[in-house]
Motif scaffolding. Structure first.
Motif, PDB file in Angstrom:
ATOM      1  N   VAL A 146      12.890   3.481-124.160  1.00  0.00           N
ATOM      2  CA  VAL A 146      12.980   4.239-125.606  1.00  0.00           C
ATOM      3  C   VAL A 146      14.113   5.115-125.562  1.00  0.00           C
ATOM      4  CG1 VAL A 146      11.926   6.359-126.719  1.00  0.00           C
ATOM      5  CG2 VAL A 146      10.489   4.345-126.010  1.00  0.00           C
ATOM      6  N   LYS A 147      14.423   5.640-124.353  1.00  0.00           N
ATOM      7  CA  LYS A 147      15.761   6.466-124.335  1.00  0.00           C
ATOM      8  C   LYS A 147      17.089   5.751-124.701  1.00  0.00           C
ATOM      9  CE  LYS A 147      14.102   9.873-120.956  1.00  0.00           C
ATOM     10  NZ  LYS A 147      14.512  10.456-119.386  1.00  0.00           N
ATOM     11  N   LEU A 148      17.007   4.530-124.180  1.00  0.00           N
ATOM     12  CA  LEU A 148      18.151   3.608-124.656  1.00  0.00           C
ATOM     13  C   LEU A 148      18.180   3.192-126.098  1.00  0.00           C
ATOM     14  CD1 LEU A 148      18.678   1.495-121.424  1.00  0.00           C
ATOM     15  CD2 LEU A 148      20.158   2.857-122.420  1.00  0.00           C
ATOM     16  N   MET A 149      16.956   2.998-126.595  1.00  0.00           N
ATOM     17  CA  MET A 149      16.913   2.762-128.038  1.00  0.00           C
ATOM     18  C   MET A 149      17.364   3.947-128.957  1.00  0.00           C
ATOM     19  SD  MET A 149      16.527  -0.451-128.026  1.00  0.00           S
ATOM     20  CE  MET A 149      16.765  -0.579-129.564  1.00  0.00           C
ATOM     21  N   ASP A 150      17.015   5.137-128.623  1.00  0.00           N
ATOM     22  CA  ASP A 150      17.239   6.413-129.069  1.00  0.00           C
ATOM     23  C   ASP A 150      18.779   6.562-129.095  1.00  0.00           C
ATOM     24  OD1 ASP A 150      14.660   6.929-130.110  1.00  0.00           O
ATOM     25  OD2 ASP A 150      14.242   8.322-128.170  1.00  0.00           O
ATOM     26  N   SER A 151      19.460   5.944-128.027  1.00  0.00           N
ATOM     27  CA  SER A 151      21.053   6.248-128.037  1.00  0.00           C
ATOM     28  C   SER A 151      21.395   5.366-128.993  1.00  0.00           C
ATOM     29  CB  SER A 151      21.440   5.814-126.808  1.00  0.00           C
ATOM     30  OG  SER A 151      21.545   4.653-126.256  1.00  0.00           O
ATOM     31  N   LEU A 152      20.944   4.001-129.150  1.00  0.00           N
ATOM     32  CA  LEU A 152      21.602   3.116-129.927  1.00  0.00           C
ATOM     33  C   LEU A 152      21.192   3.543-131.405  1.00  0.00           C
ATOM     34  CD1 LEU A 152      20.451  -0.112-128.388  1.00  0.00           C
ATOM     35  CD2 LEU A 152      22.627   0.517-128.655  1.00  0.00           C
ATOM     36  N   LEU A 176       7.084   1.197-128.352  1.00  0.00           N
ATOM     37  CA  LEU A 176       5.996   2.234-128.651  1.00  0.00           C
ATOM     38  C   LEU A 176       4.805   1.696-128.677  1.00  0.00           C
ATOM     39  CD1 LEU A 176       7.983   4.691-131.054  1.00  0.00           C
ATOM     40  CD2 LEU A 176       7.419   5.038-128.465  1.00  0.00           C
ATOM     41  N   TYR A 177       4.627   0.538-129.582  1.00  0.00           N
ATOM     42  CA  TYR A 177       3.301  -0.233-129.719  1.00  0.00           C
ATOM     43  C   TYR A 177       2.790  -0.561-128.504  1.00  0.00           C
ATOM     44  CZ  TYR A 177      -0.209  -3.708-130.980  1.00  0.00           C
ATOM     45  OH  TYR A 177      -1.245  -4.330-131.158  1.00  0.00           O
ATOM     46  N   ASP A 178       3.407  -1.453-127.643  1.00  0.00           N
ATOM     47  CA  ASP A 178       2.999  -2.006-126.393  1.00  0.00           C
ATOM     48  C   ASP A 178       2.726  -0.824-125.273  1.00  0.00           C
ATOM     49  OD1 ASP A 178       2.930  -4.458-127.521  1.00  0.00           O
ATOM     50  OD2 ASP A 178       5.031  -4.964-126.460  1.00  0.00           O
ATOM     51  N   SER A 179       3.381   0.478-125.508  1.00  0.00           N
ATOM     52  CA  SER A 179       2.960   1.441-124.519  1.00  0.00           C
ATOM     53  C   SER A 179       1.888   2.313-125.105  1.00  0.00           C
ATOM     54  CB  SER A 179       3.952   2.248-124.212  1.00  0.00           C
ATOM     55  OG  SER A 179       4.608   2.969-125.506  1.00  0.00           O
ATOM     56  N   GLY A 180       1.062   1.778-126.060  1.00  0.00           N
ATOM     57  CA  GLY A 180      -0.041   2.266-126.689  1.00  0.00           C
ATOM     58  C   GLY A 180       0.058   3.607-127.525  1.00  0.00           C
ATOM     59  N   SER A 231       8.092  -2.976-117.907  1.00  0.00           N
ATOM     60  CA  SER A 231       6.937  -1.869-118.216  1.00  0.00           C
ATOM     61  C   SER A 231       7.631  -0.371-118.092  1.00  0.00           C
ATOM     62  CB  SER A 231       5.757  -2.045-117.448  1.00  0.00           C
ATOM     63  OG  SER A 231       5.344  -3.063-117.905  1.00  0.00           O
ATOM     64  N   GLN A 232       8.901  -0.252-118.006  1.00  0.00           N
ATOM     65  CA  GLN A 232       9.648   1.100-117.808  1.00  0.00           C
ATOM     66  C   GLN A 232       9.803   1.765-119.521  1.00  0.00           C
ATOM     67  OE1 GLN A 232      12.628   1.439-114.786  1.00  0.00           O
ATOM     68  NE2 GLN A 232      11.964  -0.678-113.641  1.00  0.00           N
ATOM     69  N   MET A 233       8.556   2.122-119.903  1.00  0.00           N
ATOM     70  CA  MET A 233       8.948   2.028-121.453  1.00  0.00           C
ATOM     71  C   MET A 233       9.615   3.504-121.783  1.00  0.00           C
ATOM     72  SD  MET A 233       7.240  -0.197-122.294  1.00  0.00           S
ATOM     73  CE  MET A 233       5.879  -1.435-122.380  1.00  0.00           C
ATOM     74  N   GLN A 234       9.590   4.433-121.020  1.00  0.00           N
ATOM     75  CA  GLN A 234      10.308   5.948-121.449  1.00  0.00           C
ATOM     76  C   GLN A 234      11.821   5.672-121.196  1.00  0.00           C
ATOM     77  OE1 GLN A 234       8.993   8.991-119.007  1.00  0.00           O
ATOM     78  NE2 GLN A 234      10.125  10.668-120.253  1.00  0.00           N
ATOM     79  N   GLU A 235      12.155   5.010-120.153  1.00  0.00           N
ATOM     80  CA  GLU A 235      13.705   4.771-120.053  1.00  0.00           C
ATOM     81  C   GLU A 235      14.171   3.696-121.194  1.00  0.00           C
ATOM     82  OE1 GLU A 235      11.320   4.291-117.737  1.00  0.00           O
ATOM     83  OE2 GLU A 235      12.024   5.525-116.127  1.00  0.00           O
TER      84      GLU A 235
END
Length: 448
Positions: free
Chosen positions: A289-295, A313-317, A283-287
């Motif tokens: 997403v950052k890693l997925m953005d780097s990929l 993003l969906y599971d974080s609402g 549940s550390q969604m922000q971190e």
């Protein structure tokens, strides 16, 4: 989206390279892993003269090193095998072996062997097994069996050992036919050797497959002679294998263990992927997403990276943010049912009429490919209901209940659906089919 959308429980009698099993198992779904496994398997299926479209491959959430076939044209691969495979060729070798079981119709032939035993012998086996279960003493199996039933049991196990050897030989022929090395199968058997004495009885006649050392010798001989033994996995295939393993570890391992194996100092694609998934699961969604953005900065068109970011993003609402990401993933891999289902789930979650209609079209397409996907039918029931099509909503709930093994609910929902359809319409016909199927199941449950 590996475990988020679907986890099913089945009870399946199995025959595999490690040992037979009969217990509930959990099945996981993931588009990326399923695609890679199919890329491993389909050439082998064709080499065996099998139609790949007729064989289903399932991923089992089990940490043991195993794979098996059941129900004729179904293959099951444990996550434990995938996580411990050092390379793609090891997994391909196991799939080749299991393909040998399917092509040889070994499961149906086991049933033939059981039918050849006399009723008295079969009763002896059953009573012996019941005595062992009641006493906790495996020796009760022999004590409770007649000499005739013991001979029949040994003959049956000898037959299964013969089938395992036959599957090895067939698998190696498929690997040669596809110009792939059998070395991965040899390496896999080496992994089994360490657990052999823990998982099986010492008496070779009680084994359901040949001694691992015997099988290693047989495969070693083939590796020594095959002209394809020196062939290694293509770099792209091995890279995909490493991604798959990293993703599975991210889903199945705790974050602390993932970060031990893939520390932040490791900036490779598999390491970032594993950490992103593990952070999402923690549940550390922000971190995450950052890693997925780097990929995605390095591979902006990768549908599985896009799917994973959309799921986070969906599971974080953040449904509005997830929609364009999932849409991109779907546009790049429209044939992937799990991605299509994820996009439909986002569309339904946004609660807008146009999105509901779009989701219905997408989900109806999936039901043609996966008619027993209970999650799809649930989502369809929601979308149909919100769009005002109550008969189809009830029919979707009936289909969901059938997929979940609940014929009583299916019968009731199909009856409600029937009242809203015109006689002879497609929905009316399907509702009657569901009622008939549900009634047959209920009759079987009730018995004579």
């Amino acid at each position: 989206m590996l475990a988020g959308l679907m986890a099913l429980l089945l009870v399946i009698p199995a025959v595999g390279p490690v040992q037979a099993q009969s217990r509930p198992i959990s099945l996981l779904r993931d588009a990326e892993t399923e695609t890679l496994i199919r890329d491993y398997a389909d050439p082998l299926f064709r080499a065996a003269g099998l139609d790949p479209a007729g064989i289903r491959v399932f991923l089992v959430n089990d940490d043991s090193i195993n794979a098996f076939v059941a129900g004729g044209m179904r293959m099951f691969i444990h996550t434990g095998l995938l996580l411990r495979a050092d390379n793609a060729n090891q997994v391909i070798g196991v799939i080749a072996h299991e393909t040998g079981h399917i092509a040889g119709a070994h499961l149906s032939r086991i049933q033939d062997e059981l039918r050849n035993a006399t009723i008295e012998q079969i009763i002896g086996m059953v009573l012996g097994g019941a005595a062992a279960a009641a006493s906790g003493n495996a020796g009760a199996v022999v004590a409770g069996s007649s000499l005739g039933s013991e001979i029949a049991r040994r003959n049956l196990l000898k037959y299964t050992r013969t089938m395992e050897s036959a599957a090895d030989q067939a698998g190696m022929s498929y690997l040669d036919a596809t110009k792939q090395s059998s070395r991965g199968l040899l390496e896999f058997f080496g992994k089994l050797a360490g657990q052999e004495f823990l998982s099986e009885p010492r008496d070779p006649y009680l084994r359901t497959h040949p001694l691992t050392s015997d099988r290693i010798d047989s495969v070693q001989q083939h590796v020594d002679q095959s002209p394809f033994s020196a062939i290694t996995d293509a770099p792209d295939l091995q890279a995909r294998h490493q991604r798959m393993v990293a993703k599975l570890k991210g889903y199945l391992w705790p974050l602390s263990r993932v970060e031990q194996e893939y520390p932040p100092s490791d900036t490779s694609v598999p390491a970032r992927y594993a950490r992103a998934v593990a952070l999402y699961r923690a549940s550390q969604m922000q971190e995450a997403v950052k890693l997925m953005d780097s990929l995605l900065a390095e591979a902006p068109d990768d549908p599985y990276f896009l799917e994973q970011k959309g799921q986070i993003l969906y599971d974080s609402g953040q449904l509005a943010a997830a929609l364009p990401v999932y849409t991109q993933a779907y546009e790049r891999a429209p044939q992937q049912t799990m991605i299509a289902m994820g996009l439909a789930q986002v569309e339904i979650g946004l609660e807008q009429p146009d999105f509901d209609l779009s989701a219905i079209r997408r989900l109806e397409e999936i039901t043609r490919v996966e008619p027993r996907n209970s999650r799809v039918w649930y989502l369809l029931s929601v979308a149909y209901g919100r769009s005002g099509n109550l008969p189809m909503a009830h029919l979707a709930l009936a289909e969901q209940a059938m997929a979940q093994g609940d014929p009583e609910t299916a019968w009731g929902q199909a009856k409600r659906a029937l009242e809203g359809f015109d006689t002879g319409s497609p929905g009316w016909l399907r509702a009657n089919d569901v009622i008939g199927e549900a009634q047959q199941r209920l009759d079987r449950y009730e018995g004579p």
